[in-house]
Design a protein around this motif. Structure first.
Motif, mmCIF file in Angstrom:
data_model
loop_
_atom_site.group_PDB
_atom_site.id
_atom_site.type_symbol
_atom_site.label_atom_id
_atom_site.label_comp_id
_atom_site.label_asym_id
_atom_site.label_seq_id
_atom_site.Cartn_x
_atom_site.Cartn_y
_atom_site.Cartn_z
ATOM 1 N N SER A 29 -23.358 8.099 -2.956
ATOM 2 C CA SER A 29 -23.652 6.747 -3.444
ATOM 3 C C SER A 29 -23.174 5.673 -2.479
ATOM 4 O O SER A 29 -23.720 4.571 -2.442
ATOM 5 C CB SER A 29 -23.013 6.517 -4.814
ATOM 6 N N GLY A 30 -22.123 5.965 -1.718
ATOM 7 C CA GLY A 30 -21.547 4.970 -0.824
ATOM 8 C C GLY A 30 -20.690 3.938 -1.532
ATOM 9 O O GLY A 30 -20.167 3.017 -0.897
ATOM 10 N N VAL A 31 -20.509 4.072 -2.836
ATOM 11 C CA VAL A 31 -19.686 3.136 -3.599
ATOM 12 C C VAL A 31 -18.220 3.371 -3.254
ATOM 13 O O VAL A 31 -17.731 4.502 -3.295
ATOM 14 C CB VAL A 31 -19.939 3.293 -5.117
ATOM 15 N N ARG A 32 -17.502 2.304 -2.906
ATOM 16 C CA ARG A 32 -16.079 2.400 -2.569
ATOM 17 C C ARG A 32 -15.196 2.206 -3.801
ATOM 18 O O ARG A 32 -14.194 2.895 -3.968
ATOM 19 C CB ARG A 32 -15.717 1.347 -1.514
ATOM 20 N N ASP A 33 -15.541 1.238 -4.631
ATOM 21 C CA ASP A 33 -14.788 0.959 -5.855
ATOM 22 C C ASP A 33 -15.773 0.694 -6.978
ATOM 23 O O ASP A 33 -16.669 -0.142 -6.835
ATOM 24 C CB ASP A 33 -13.866 -0.247 -5.655
ATOM 25 N N GLY A 34 -15.605 1.388 -8.079
ATOM 26 C CA GLY A 34 -16.529 1.218 -9.190
ATOM 27 C C GLY A 34 -16.252 2.206 -10.299
ATOM 28 O O GLY A 34 -15.095 2.551 -10.576
ATOM 29 N N LEU A 35 -17.333 2.695 -10.882
ATOM 30 C CA LEU A 35 -17.236 3.567 -12.041
ATOM 31 C C LEU A 35 -18.288 4.659 -11.944
ATOM 32 O O LEU A 35 -19.427 4.402 -11.550
ATOM 33 C CB LEU A 35 -17.458 2.753 -13.316
ATOM 34 N N CYS A 36 -17.904 5.863 -12.315
ATOM 35 C CA CYS A 36 -18.819 6.996 -12.355
ATOM 36 C C CYS A 36 -18.934 7.450 -13.810
ATOM 37 O O CYS A 36 -17.943 7.836 -14.423
ATOM 38 C CB CYS A 36 -18.285 8.133 -11.480
ATOM 39 N N ALA A 37 -20.138 7.381 -14.331
ATOM 40 C CA ALA A 37 -20.407 7.846 -15.698
ATOM 41 C C ALA A 37 -21.071 9.211 -15.615
ATOM 42 O O ALA A 37 -22.051 9.400 -14.882
ATOM 43 C CB ALA A 37 -21.305 6.858 -16.427
ATOM 44 N N VAL A 38 -20.533 10.171 -16.366
ATOM 45 C CA VAL A 38 -21.054 11.533 -16.386
ATOM 46 C C VAL A 38 -21.494 11.823 -17.815
ATOM 47 O O VAL A 38 -20.697 11.717 -18.745
ATOM 48 C CB VAL A 38 -19.979 12.542 -15.923
ATOM 49 N N TYR A 39 -22.784 12.185 -17.972
ATOM 50 C CA TYR A 39 -23.383 12.305 -19.301
ATOM 51 C C TYR A 39 -24.092 13.650 -19.460
ATOM 52 O O TYR A 39 -24.930 14.013 -18.628
ATOM 53 C CB TYR A 39 -24.379 11.161 -19.507
ATOM 54 N N ALA A 40 -23.758 14.387 -20.510
ATOM 55 C CA ALA A 40 -24.427 15.653 -20.824
ATOM 56 C C ALA A 40 -25.703 15.358 -21.599
ATOM 57 O O ALA A 40 -25.660 14.748 -22.668
ATOM 58 C CB ALA A 40 -23.522 16.549 -21.650
ATOM 59 N N HIS A 41 -26.814 15.799 -21.072
ATOM 60 C CA HIS A 41 -28.116 15.593 -21.694
ATOM 61 C C HIS A 41 -28.347 16.735 -22.676
ATOM 62 O O HIS A 41 -28.586 17.868 -22.261
ATOM 63 C CB HIS A 41 -29.186 15.574 -20.593
ATOM 64 N N GLY A 42 -28.267 16.476 -23.958
ATOM 65 C CA GLY A 42 -28.451 17.516 -24.958
ATOM 66 C C GLY A 42 -27.483 17.362 -26.114
ATOM 67 O O GLY A 42 -26.342 16.960 -25.922
ATOM 68 N N ALA A 43 -27.940 17.726 -27.305
ATOM 69 C CA ALA A 43 -27.157 17.513 -28.529
ATOM 70 C C ALA A 43 -26.123 18.595 -28.791
ATOM 71 O O ALA A 43 -25.325 18.466 -29.716
ATOM 72 C CB ALA A 43 -28.102 17.408 -29.732
ATOM 73 N N THR A 44 -26.124 19.651 -27.999
ATOM 74 C CA THR A 44 -25.158 20.730 -28.205
ATOM 75 C C THR A 44 -24.314 20.984 -26.956
ATOM 76 O O THR A 44 -23.810 22.080 -26.748
ATOM 77 C CB THR A 44 -25.868 22.033 -28.629
#
Length: 136
Positions: A29-44
């Motif tokens: 991403s090249g982002v130095r300072d920020g936020l990383c959101a990690v999301y599981a795709h699926g209801a289980t």
């Protein structure tokens, strides 16, 4: 930046360490300072930050949740026999937000990012990773 991590799981319930995958997305991403959101795709499925140094920790988590929320006793089991998976995924949660610090994932020394499979095995699991830059 947004990127998908495609996974295959081998067991009905397991924690899969995806830390290296997420770190690569942050680096790309090249982002130095920020936020990383990690999301599981699926209801289980879910995402958990947990110790990744000792393999017994993810096993203990799976064993504890299996004992706490056993399969085969839920109303939803009449539909597709995975009521426990839905409850586990809901309790753990579908996402985690992790700071990006100096271009790296801001985890502590012993932390890792885990994809939590509660309804496997599956050939087509997906994790969505979104990296955002902090505004200045």
């Amino acid at each position: 930046m947004r990127s998908n991590i495609e996974l295959t799981t081998d067991k009905r319930e397991e924690l899969v360490d995806i830390t290296d995958h997420v770190c690569r997305v942050v680096e790309q991403s090249g982002v130095r300072d920020g936020l990383c959101a990690v999301y599981a795709h699926g209801a289980t499925a879910a995402i958990m930050i947990q110790e990744n140094w000792d393999a017994s920790v993810p096993s203990d988590v799976v064993n504890f949740l299996h004992k706490l929320i056993p399969p085969g006793v839920w109303l939803h089991d009449k539909q597709d026999d995975n009521g426990d998976a839905h409850i586990k995924a809901g309790l753990i949660g579908p996402s985690e937000a992790i700071p990006v610090i100096d271009g790296k994932l801001g985890l502590s020394r012993w932390q890792g990012v885990f994809f939590c499979e509660f309804d496997g095995p599956r050939r087509d699991r997906r994790v969505v990773v979104t990296v955002m830059m902090a505004s200045t």
